[in-house]
Design an enzyme around this catalytic site. Sequence first.
Site, mmCIF file in Angstrom:
data_model
loop_
_atom_site.group_PDB
_atom_site.id
_atom_site.type_symbol
_atom_site.label_atom_id
_atom_site.label_comp_id
_atom_site.label_asym_id
_atom_site.label_seq_id
_atom_site.Cartn_x
_atom_site.Cartn_y
_atom_site.Cartn_z
ATOM 1 N N TRP A 34 0.851 -1.182 0.000
ATOM 2 C CA TRP A 34 0.000 0.000 0.000
ATOM 3 C C TRP A 34 0.892 1.239 0.000
ATOM 4 O O TRP A 34 1.757 1.398 0.846
ATOM 5 C CB TRP A 34 -0.917 0.034 1.215
ATOM 6 C CG TRP A 34 -1.603 1.367 1.370
ATOM 7 C CD1 TRP A 34 -1.396 2.290 2.340
ATOM 8 C CD2 TRP A 34 -2.573 1.932 0.501
ATOM 9 N NE1 TRP A 34 -2.173 3.383 2.129
ATOM 10 C CE2 TRP A 34 -2.913 3.201 1.000
ATOM 11 C CE3 TRP A 34 -3.202 1.489 -0.668
ATOM 12 C CZ2 TRP A 34 -3.851 4.030 0.396
ATOM 13 C CZ3 TRP A 34 -4.122 2.308 -1.277
ATOM 14 C CH2 TRP A 34 -4.443 3.555 -0.740
ATOM 15 N N GLY A 68 5.009 -1.344 6.945
ATOM 16 C CA GLY A 68 4.024 -0.306 6.724
ATOM 17 C C GLY A 68 2.595 -0.798 6.792
ATOM 18 O O GLY A 68 2.216 -1.569 7.667
ATOM 19 N N SER A 69 1.794 -0.404 5.819
ATOM 20 C CA SER A 69 0.344 -0.487 5.900
ATOM 21 C C SER A 69 -0.202 -1.903 5.892
ATOM 22 O O SER A 69 0.263 -2.776 5.146
ATOM 23 C CB SER A 69 -0.269 0.290 4.728
ATOM 24 O OG SER A 69 -1.664 0.151 4.724
ATOM 25 N N CYS A 70 -1.262 -2.095 6.687
ATOM 26 C CA CYS A 70 -2.011 -3.351 6.695
ATOM 27 C C CYS A 70 -2.748 -3.576 5.380
ATOM 28 O O CYS A 70 -3.205 -4.689 5.094
ATOM 29 C CB CYS A 70 -3.022 -3.355 7.847
ATOM 30 S SG CYS A 70 -2.300 -3.199 9.489
ATOM 31 N N THR A 71 -2.915 -2.526 4.563
ATOM 32 C CA THR A 71 -3.655 -2.620 3.311
ATOM 33 C C THR A 71 -2.847 -3.312 2.222
ATOM 34 O O THR A 71 -3.346 -3.552 1.126
ATOM 35 C CB THR A 71 -4.096 -1.213 2.855
ATOM 36 O OG1 THR A 71 -4.800 -0.583 3.932
ATOM 37 C CG2 THR A 71 -5.026 -1.249 1.667
#
Length: 577
Positions: A34, A68-71
Amino acid sequence: MDEEGRAFAASAAMLVDGRAEGPLLFSDTGLSFWGGVDPETGIVIDHAHPLHGLCLAGAVLAMPGGRGSCTGSAVLLQLIVNGLAPAAMVFSQREDILTLGVIVAEEVYGRSLPIAVLHPRDFARLQGRKSLRVEKGSVFEPGATPVTGHEVSASTDRLALTERDRELLSASVPHATSLAMRIVTRMARLDGAERLIDVAQVHVDGCIYIGPASLDFAEKLAGWGGRVVVPTSLNAISVDQARWREQGTDPVRSRAASAVADAYVRMGAAPTFTCAPYQLDGAPDRGEDIAWAESNAVVYANSVLGARTMKYPDFLDICIALTGRAPHAGCHIDENRKAQLVVDVEPMAGRDDSFWPLLGYQVGLLAPNTIPVLTGLETAAPSDDDLKAFGAAFATTSAAPMFHIVGVTPEAPTFEAATGGATLPILTISRADLLAVWRSFNPAVGEPVELVALGNPHFSADECRTLAELCRGRKRHPGVALTVTVSRSTYGRIIESGIAVELEAFGATFVRDACWCTVMPPIVPPAARLILTNSGKYAHYGPGLSGKEVRFASLAGCVDAAVLGRCPDAPPAWLAG
């Protein structure tokens, strides 16, 4: 050939089984999909990453792990559906976020790719090689003899299910529930969990629109009878649901983004639409087991609130909400919450609010996958918003789920409490280190600015109040837009207090529901060249997500820029001195 003249071959633990071959893309730096990979092209868009500009499609991607992002799981799912995913991925550590994206692709769409984990020693030997094959627990160069008979198990199946757990896997429950439970148990086994636990609440990050796959997945779950069984909040989405038409965002994408959100609301989630759920009423208590996704929210919950959550990937969050069950692993377990690294921060007199995101970013670089404990800040007295800014920047550069600050965070009243008495490696951070981060965000100074972007993560009511004080009696430059992203809850508070009216009189505009990692043009004006932010997170992700140049300053520096029409002329005095 390696140093002994042999082609590479090594045994691997398989997180996802399969076989694939392709050209090797190697990096010793983790990558957040992400904000780091374009799901429509497969190209790496993270300007700070060594693989920037390269396409992942069909390659064997080797890196230590995600960050970083969980997305990242949702981006990888969309890449798989689009036919633009790597042929295989090879890591040097267990990785949950990207693995979950492949598991969802398998379970829902019947598509997959192998994911292997090499011993760090073997992983380091990959650098400089041209192509790889992954097959049956072996990673090897084409033409080499694969390693056989030495497959390493990625997990030990110690998972004991209760009678209720088995029922959630059966045909007696809605299809959405049994599918969700299959995904939960697969991840629990990979995490080495011995049992599942109940959670008190869930924060879903997967409600963001990445592309058609994220909408299709949400609508499938809702159509298959999915219904949350614990209180569930929703992260920031990709659109201001009430005002996207007047804001002029793309109607096709705006309707799709709104439809994703609506599907989660139909499943019983609350339309909170904030990336800062810790600002909501009902935030979890210390020691409470929860399942939050969104990287900054996870770090804040564990570190500042003392609640207990793993860094749950997008899609696993809704699966836990539909079942109420989560793996007893990671930061749900006492010993997994202890510090593994000491970071000593030198005294820096006169610092302003820019100190915290700069520090968080640098700490994340030093601790890319380990929980740090910071010393030297015992008398710093950071506010909740300071810790929010620190945690968001830290979660951008690190995959670790939490941090400790001695004398500040609840599980670090003393150094010994944070470390458990263990002897740990010690790293230091100096003023020069933070100046280097500032300069990486600001390769030039005094440039014209067209947009000041505030609220990543969402601004709090206190931050809006401080912003109003900084703007009071001043006039915004006509060529600069100042836009603040906030939650619906915060916007209601600042309307009631009169702060919103005061800021709007200055010329500030508000976007609800979305945040800067998700907003669409023309909220980011297409003609704008340069954006200024006080967020370390957006300073990192912004260039790739917006296609604009992004600079960083303190909140006061951002207001000065909105008035003068240009970025600050120099680093802040506390940093330069």
